[in-house]
Write a protein that holds these residues in place. Sequence first.
Motif, short mmCIF file in Angstrom:
data_model
loop_
_atom_site.label_atom_id
_atom_site.label_comp_id
_atom_site.label_asym_id
_atom_site.label_seq_id
_atom_site.Cartn_x
_atom_site.Cartn_y
_atom_site.Cartn_z
N TRP A 5 -15.15 0.35 5.59
CA TRP A 5 -15.02 0.11 4.07
C TRP A 5 -13.90 -0.40 3.48
CZ3 TRP A 5 -18.97 -1.06 1.19
CH2 TRP A 5 -20.31 -0.52 1.46
N PHE A 6 -12.56 0.32 4.06
CA PHE A 6 -11.22 -0.21 3.59
C PHE A 6 -11.12 -1.71 3.69
CE2 PHE A 6 -6.67 -0.92 4.52
CZ PHE A 6 -6.26 -0.59 3.42
N LEU A 26 -14.70 6.45 0.38
CA LEU A 26 -13.45 6.81 1.03
C LEU A 26 -13.31 8.20 0.55
CD1 LEU A 26 -11.55 3.64 0.41
CD2 LEU A 26 -12.64 4.21 2.71
N ARG A 43 -13.40 -3.98 1.57
CA ARG A 43 -12.80 -4.06 0.38
C ARG A 43 -11.45 -4.88 -0.15
NH1 ARG A 43 -14.44 -0.40 -3.82
NH2 ARG A 43 -12.44 0.09 -4.12
N ASN A 44 -10.65 -4.64 1.02
CA ASN A 44 -9.28 -5.42 0.95
C ASN A 44 -8.92 -6.67 1.60
OD1 ASN A 44 -8.14 -3.18 -1.16
ND2 ASN A 44 -9.24 -1.90 0.50
N TYR A 96 -7.58 7.05 3.54
CA TYR A 96 -7.69 5.46 3.14
C TYR A 96 -7.88 5.54 1.64
CZ TYR A 96 -8.30 4.23 8.11
OH TYR A 96 -8.71 4.30 9.41
N HIS A 152 -4.17 -0.93 -3.18
CA HIS A 152 -4.30 -2.42 -2.93
C HIS A 152 -5.16 -3.04 -4.02
CE1 HIS A 152 -5.63 -6.06 -0.65
NE2 HIS A 152 -4.43 -5.76 -0.05
N GLN A 153 -6.19 -2.23 -4.46
CA GLN A 153 -7.03 -2.68 -5.42
C GLN A 153 -6.27 -2.93 -6.66
OE1 GLN A 153 -10.91 -3.16 -5.53
NE2 GLN A 153 -10.11 -3.36 -3.27
N TYR A 166 -4.34 4.37 -0.14
CA TYR A 166 -4.10 2.73 0.38
C TYR A 166 -5.06 1.77 -0.26
CZ TYR A 166 -0.67 3.65 3.79
OH TYR A 166 0.64 4.05 4.43
N ASP A 167 -6.43 2.12 -0.39
CA ASP A 167 -7.48 1.40 -1.11
C ASP A 167 -7.03 1.21 -2.44
OD1 ASP A 167 -10.32 0.20 -1.19
OD2 ASP A 167 -10.15 1.68 -2.70
N CYS A 172 0.81 -1.28 -0.13
CA CYS A 172 0.18 0.14 -0.15
C CYS A 172 0.88 1.31 0.03
CB CYS A 172 -0.81 -0.10 1.21
SG CYS A 172 -1.87 -1.49 1.43
#
Length: 279
Positions: free
Chosen positions: A250-251, A183, A254-255, A187, A194-195, A190-191, A159
């Motif tokens: 949420w982060f 978001l 999702r991850n 975040y 990572h996505q 980072y999201d 991330c």
Amino acid sequence: MLYIVIPVFNRLSYTRACLDALRAQTEQGFQTIVVDDGSTDGTAEALAADYPEVIVLPGTGSLFWTAGVNLGLRYALDQGASWLMTMNNDVVAYPDFVEKMMQAAHSRPPALYGAFELDARTQEPVYAGGWLNWRTGSFRRLLDDVPLEQRHGQYSTECLPGRGLLIPRVVFERIGLFAAELLPHYYADYDFTHQARLAGFEVYLNFDACLGTYPDESGDQHNRQQRTLRNYYQHLFSIRGGANLRDFTWFARRNCPPRDLPLCLLTGYSRRLVGYFLK
């Protein structure tokens, strides 16, 4: 072509220093976009008068980081950008920053690259990416893994923040823009990285590309300087709160790997509820 997107709200002195550093880059093959989200400190007038080379996109005054970045990214993609970079206004790029980033970008198949952050005042290392432990909610830093004498070149990471994040166009074509609705401020960077990894892209920290940053200037750090019940509430629930529980949820959803999600949420909530008073 590279487009650099910088969302701003006030703090004109930081914006000037950021743009002046970009003017001094050894590599000038880029276009700068500033998304001015309703600044009231003369930012719009200063940009028009002193930085005519910068594209300025006005915001609504309520974009926050993610929607502001997305506004600039959409514009850049519409202009045919092949590479895009997100950057905050409270950073100062070293003179060869863009050059080193683009050298890395052309060294392998399309990947994302983050900056090596140094304290702009002391030149001490601040941030260099790392790896999340979903079960414990902890973060293993590359700075702890990589000795000083080995801090050059690119290292794989998980991330990265949006401060000097270089992204190839193909990433947006595959996963879309930053998740502004889920978001809005923290975040989201980072999201996104990572996505991108989940979509098959590599993510690297580029130790050769340095940014000067101001670790104490974030909104959440200001919130921590005076520890009151009101600030504690803002820390946990405000859009600009660094431990915003909704955004963290949420982060994680999702991850985080599904098998680790319950423990991730439990440890994450615990760290955020008590961490404000411990740090």
